[in-house]
Design a protein around this motif. Structure first.
Motif, PDB file in Angstrom:
ATOM      1  N   GLU A 204      -5.562  -8.801   6.908  1.00 37.92           N
ATOM      2  CA  GLU A 204      -5.961  -8.314   5.583  1.00 37.92           C
ATOM      3  C   GLU A 204      -7.475  -8.345   5.387  1.00 37.92           C
ATOM      4  O   GLU A 204      -8.053  -7.391   4.869  1.00 37.92           O
ATOM      5  N   ARG A 205      -8.129  -9.415   5.788  1.00 41.11           N
ATOM      6  CA  ARG A 205      -9.585  -9.511   5.593  1.00 41.11           C
ATOM      7  C   ARG A 205     -10.333  -8.432   6.367  1.00 41.11           C
ATOM      8  O   ARG A 205     -11.135  -7.700   5.778  1.00 41.11           O
TER       9      ARG A 205
ATOM     10  N   ALA B 172     -13.722  -0.872   3.139  1.00 37.22           N
ATOM     11  CA  ALA B 172     -14.863  -0.860   2.213  1.00 37.22           C
ATOM     12  C   ALA B 172     -16.110  -0.290   2.892  1.00 37.22           C
ATOM     13  O   ALA B 172     -16.810   0.547   2.305  1.00 37.22           O
TER      14      ALA B 172
ATOM     15  N   LEU C 187      -5.940   2.968   0.440  1.00 38.80           N
ATOM     16  CA  LEU C 187      -6.348   1.843  -0.394  1.00 38.80           C
ATOM     17  C   LEU C 187      -7.304   2.347  -1.466  1.00 38.80           C
ATOM     18  O   LEU C 187      -8.086   3.271  -1.212  1.00 38.80           O
TER      19      LEU C 187
ATOM     20  N   THR D 125     -10.642   1.932  -3.582  1.00 36.99           N
ATOM     21  CA  THR D 125     -11.938   1.282  -3.377  1.00 36.99           C
ATOM     22  C   THR D 125     -12.704   1.330  -4.696  1.00 36.99           C
ATOM     23  O   THR D 125     -12.107   1.547  -5.739  1.00 36.99           O
TER      24      THR D 125
ATOM     25  N   LYS E 249      -9.563  -4.867   4.826  1.00 42.78           N
ATOM     26  CA  LYS E 249     -10.303  -4.547   3.596  1.00 42.78           C
ATOM     27  C   LYS E 249     -11.789  -4.354   3.875  1.00 42.78           C
ATOM     28  O   LYS E 249     -12.438  -3.510   3.255  1.00 42.78           O
TER      29      LYS E 249
ATOM     30  N   TYR F 280       0.816  -1.209   0.000  1.00 38.22           N
ATOM     31  CA  TYR F 280       0.000   0.000   0.000  1.00 38.22           C
ATOM     32  C   TYR F 280       0.852   1.262   0.000  1.00 38.22           C
ATOM     33  O   TYR F 280       2.017   1.234   0.366  1.00 38.22           O
TER      34      TYR F 280
END
Length: 129
Positions: free
Chosen positions: A106-107, A114, A29, A31, A110, A15
Motif C-alpha cells: 500500500e505505501r 502520487a 485511485l 489523487t 500510493k 479500489y
C-alpha cells in the motif's frame, strides 16, 4: 506468506478495478484536486520467487519530454521510469513473499501513484490517465 489472490482481494475491496486478468489488475485511485490516476499491478513469478510490479502512467511517450520525465523519475524515492507500449510509466517492484499488504504494498502503491500524477500534471498539463 502472502498470495497473489490476497493482493487481488485487497485491491478489489478498496479500489475501482477497471480491468483484471489472472496476472494483472488495472485500477484507479483518487489523487489531489479532483484528479485520478490509473495504476497496474502485475504478478511476476520468476526463478527467485514471485514479485508485484506496480506501474502508473505519466503520459504518451511521444507527447512528453522524455528527458524531463527521466530527470523527475530520478528524484523519486520509489519507482523508476520506463516506456512500455508507447506509454511512459513510473514503476516499482516488491517481492510477494512475506509481503505486508498494508506496509510493503500500500505505501509504495500510493507513493508511485502520487508521483506519477505529479509528473503527468507537470509534463502534460492534463489528467489523461
Amino acid at each position: 506468506m502472502t498470495t497473489w489472490t490476497e493482493v487481488i482481494n485487497y485491491v478489489r475491496t478498496r479500489y475501482e478495478v477497471l480491468e483484471e486478468t489472472d496476472s494483472w489488475l488495472r485500477f484507479r485511485l483518487d489523487t489531489a484536486e479532483d484528479r485520478t490516476q490509473q495504476v497496474s499491478v502485475h504478478h511476476v513469478p520468476d526463478a527467485h520467487g514471485a514479485w508485484l510490479e506496480i506501474s502508473s502512467p505519466v503520459g504518451w511517450a511521444d507527447k512528453i519530454d522524455l528527458r524531463r520525465f527521466l530527470e523527475l523519475a530520478g528524484t523519486s524515492t520509489v519507482g523508476g521510469g520506463a516506456v512500455v507500449d508507447r506509454v511512459a510509466l513510473l514503476k516499482h517492484t516488491v517481492p510477494l513473499e512475506d509481503l505486508s499488504v498494508r506496509e510493503e504494498f500500500e505505501r509504495p502503491l500510493k507513493f508511485v501513484v502520487a508521483r506519477a500524477d505529479e509528473f503527468e500534471q507537470e509534463l502534460t498539463d492534463g489528467d489523461h490517465f
